[in-house]
Design a protein around this motif. Structure first.
Motif, short mmCIF file in Angstrom:
data_model
loop_
_atom_site.label_atom_id
_atom_site.label_comp_id
_atom_site.label_asym_id
_atom_site.label_seq_id
_atom_site.Cartn_x
_atom_site.Cartn_y
_atom_site.Cartn_z
N GLU A 157 0.85 -1.20 0.00
CA GLU A 157 0.00 0.00 0.00
C GLU A 157 0.88 1.25 0.00
O GLU A 157 1.01 1.95 1.01
CB GLU A 157 -0.93 -0.02 1.22
CG GLU A 157 -1.84 -1.25 1.26
CD GLU A 157 -2.85 -1.20 2.38
OE1 GLU A 157 -3.68 -0.27 2.40
OE2 GLU A 157 -2.80 -2.09 3.26
N ASP A 159 0.60 4.18 -1.16
CA ASP A 159 0.00 5.51 -1.10
C ASP A 159 -0.36 5.96 0.31
O ASP A 159 -0.88 7.08 0.48
CB ASP A 159 -1.26 5.55 -1.99
CG ASP A 159 -0.94 5.34 -3.45
OD1 ASP A 159 0.18 5.73 -3.86
OD2 ASP A 159 -1.78 4.78 -4.18
N SER A 186 8.73 12.69 0.98
CA SER A 186 7.41 13.12 0.50
C SER A 186 6.39 13.33 1.62
O SER A 186 5.21 13.56 1.34
CB SER A 186 6.86 12.07 -0.47
OG SER A 186 6.68 10.83 0.21
#
Length: 457
Positions: A157, A159, A186
């Motif tokens: 996963e 994201d 990020s």
């Protein structure tokens, strides 16, 4: 009264006289120490500095009682469906939370086993169990395994930013700073998320960006305090983390305020009490440090706090009680499974005890865990063994990120002094005392004496 100690390797073993006597000391002083803490908490509340939501006023005993009821409830659900990944995952998370609240090591191993079983039935869309597994392994100092679990859930996963933050944390612990930088790169837009902010702050602090770390943790602490759905232990933890950063940065008033405010939420939190005890020792208040350490030890026999208590008595000139606390610390460390305790190792080195043994363990650990604090421990052990040239190389590795930690520069300065490079020694020792003029109740004095002994340039 302490009659036995639970050792994961040997089961219940008799409690040594040193600890039995120490427990008597703790019980005899707990009422006075609790009164001191209670008065301080009420004073803070009266000044309007902290407003406690009703959900945070639950007592630790009631908190654990509720956790036990939740565990029992999900245990019945599991009895009804032994192959339920959801029930297994929920139980694993509850054991992890109870371990954090109580300090019970066995709860972390239960959480690990239940999370693994949950994942054996289902990996997809079971990220919570991966997080519980990685977190339980981190609590057991099994960092490589924790990184593997975190890496897997990120791959499944990618994201979900919280999973990348967890991976970054495991990379930090292992000294994989390149990997951590990539994981955290990020995440700055999500910096206010309560599971992301502390990890970003830790990376910032290790990277020498203490002001940024402080800012991230301050926002996270205030956000956590405003929440009514978090356990008191978690709210108190944010105060602990910010207080520790402030203490390392030489800001004792702010550190003390954060520890004290955390104790408003969790009055018996052994971590906060131990941290406050260390701060009092470093600030030249060993009697108060001893009282707080004893209060903390009444909740959990923690090796670091036993060392704090031993040092407090040593400073007070009570060698008998200092020795009792040290021997209790030995037993406590031996009873703990897992990796060799770094705080215990530094305590031994600072007091010139078991140097070859500590050096052997430090050399062994650095082969797989190459973080700056592992190199710092190795450098200090090599220095104590008289291997100064090798110690210099390890100290340079410890300083390579520019971390603003006085102890790192103190160790490096003492090594350079031993090697006769007095200019570099002076720079390091002055840097240590500039970062924090009271970083340790004993080593700070030695740092000043070493600095004064250096020949004029």
């Amino acid at each position: 009264m302490c009659l036995t100690i639970h050792s994961p390797a040997h089961g219940e073993v008799p409690c040594p006289p040193a600890i039995m006597k120490l427990r008597y000391i703790v019980i005899s002083t707990i009422a006075a120490a609790a009164a001191i803490g209670s008065v301080g908490a009420h004073q803070l509340a009266a000044r309007g500095r902290v407003t406690l939501p009703a959900a945070h006023r639950i007592s630790p005993a009631e908190q654990l009682r509720q956790r036990d009821l939740q565990i029992a409830g999900w245990g019945k659900a599991l009895d009804a469906d032994s192959a339920s990944a959801i029930a297994l995952g929920q139980l694993a998370g509850l054991y992890l939370q109870r371990g954090r609240e109580s300090g019970n090591y066995e709860d972390f191993t239960r959480a690990e086993l239940l999370a693994k079983k949950s994942l054996s039935f289902r990996e997809n869309r079971n990220g919570k169990s991966f997080v519980t597994l990685a977190s339980s392994l981190l609590a057991q100092h099994r960092f490589a395994e924790a990184r593997a679990a975190a890496k897997t859930v990120v791959e499944l996963e990618p994201d979900i930013p919280q999973y990348r933050a967890l991976l970054g944390e495991t990379q930090l612990e292992l000294g994989d700073y390149t990997g951590a930088r990539a994981s955290f790169a990020s995440l700055y837009p999500q910096r206010t998320h309560l599971s992301i902010a502390p990890r970003l702050a830790r990376f910032a602090e290790i990277s020498g960006r203490t002001v940024e770390a402080r800012r991230l943790l301050t926002v996270a602490r205030d956000a956590a305090l405003a929440r009514t759905d978090l356990p008191p232990e978690q709210i108190a933890w944010f105060h602990l983390r910010l207080g520790e950063v402030e203490a390392r940065a030489g800001r004792p008033r702010s550190a003390r305020a954060n520890f004290s405010r955390g104790l408003l939420i969790a009055p018996d939190d052994y971590r906060l009490l131990g941290a406050l005890a260390r701060l009092e020792n470093a600030q030249g208040n060993p009697r108060k440090g001893a009282e707080l350490a004893e209060r903390s030890l009444a909740e959990r026999m923690d090796p670091v706090t036993l060392g704090t208590l031993s040092e407090a008595y040593e400073i007070l000139g009570d060698t008998a009680r200092a020795g009792e606390a040290f021997r209790a610390m030995e037993v406590s460390v031996i009873a703990q499974p897992g990796a060799y305790h770094r705080a215990w190792s530094l305590f031994l080195l600072d007091h010139n005890r078991r140097i070859p043994q500590v050096l052997e363990k430090a050399r062994e650990e650095i082969t797989t865990r190459k973080d700056i604090y592992g190199y710092d421990l190795l450098a200090w052990a090599l220095f104590k063994q008289g291997l100064y040239a090798e110690a210099r190389q390890a100290a340079r590795e410890a300083l390579r990120l520019g971390t603003e930690d006085a102890s790192l520069y103190y160790h490096a300065g003492m090594i350079e002094r031993a090697l006769g490079d007095y200019a570099v020694a002076r720079d390091h020792l002055e840097r240590a005392l500039t970062i924090n003029g009271d970083f340790d109740p004993i080593q700070t004095r030695l740092a000043r004496e070493a600095l004064e002994s250096l020949p004029d340039e």
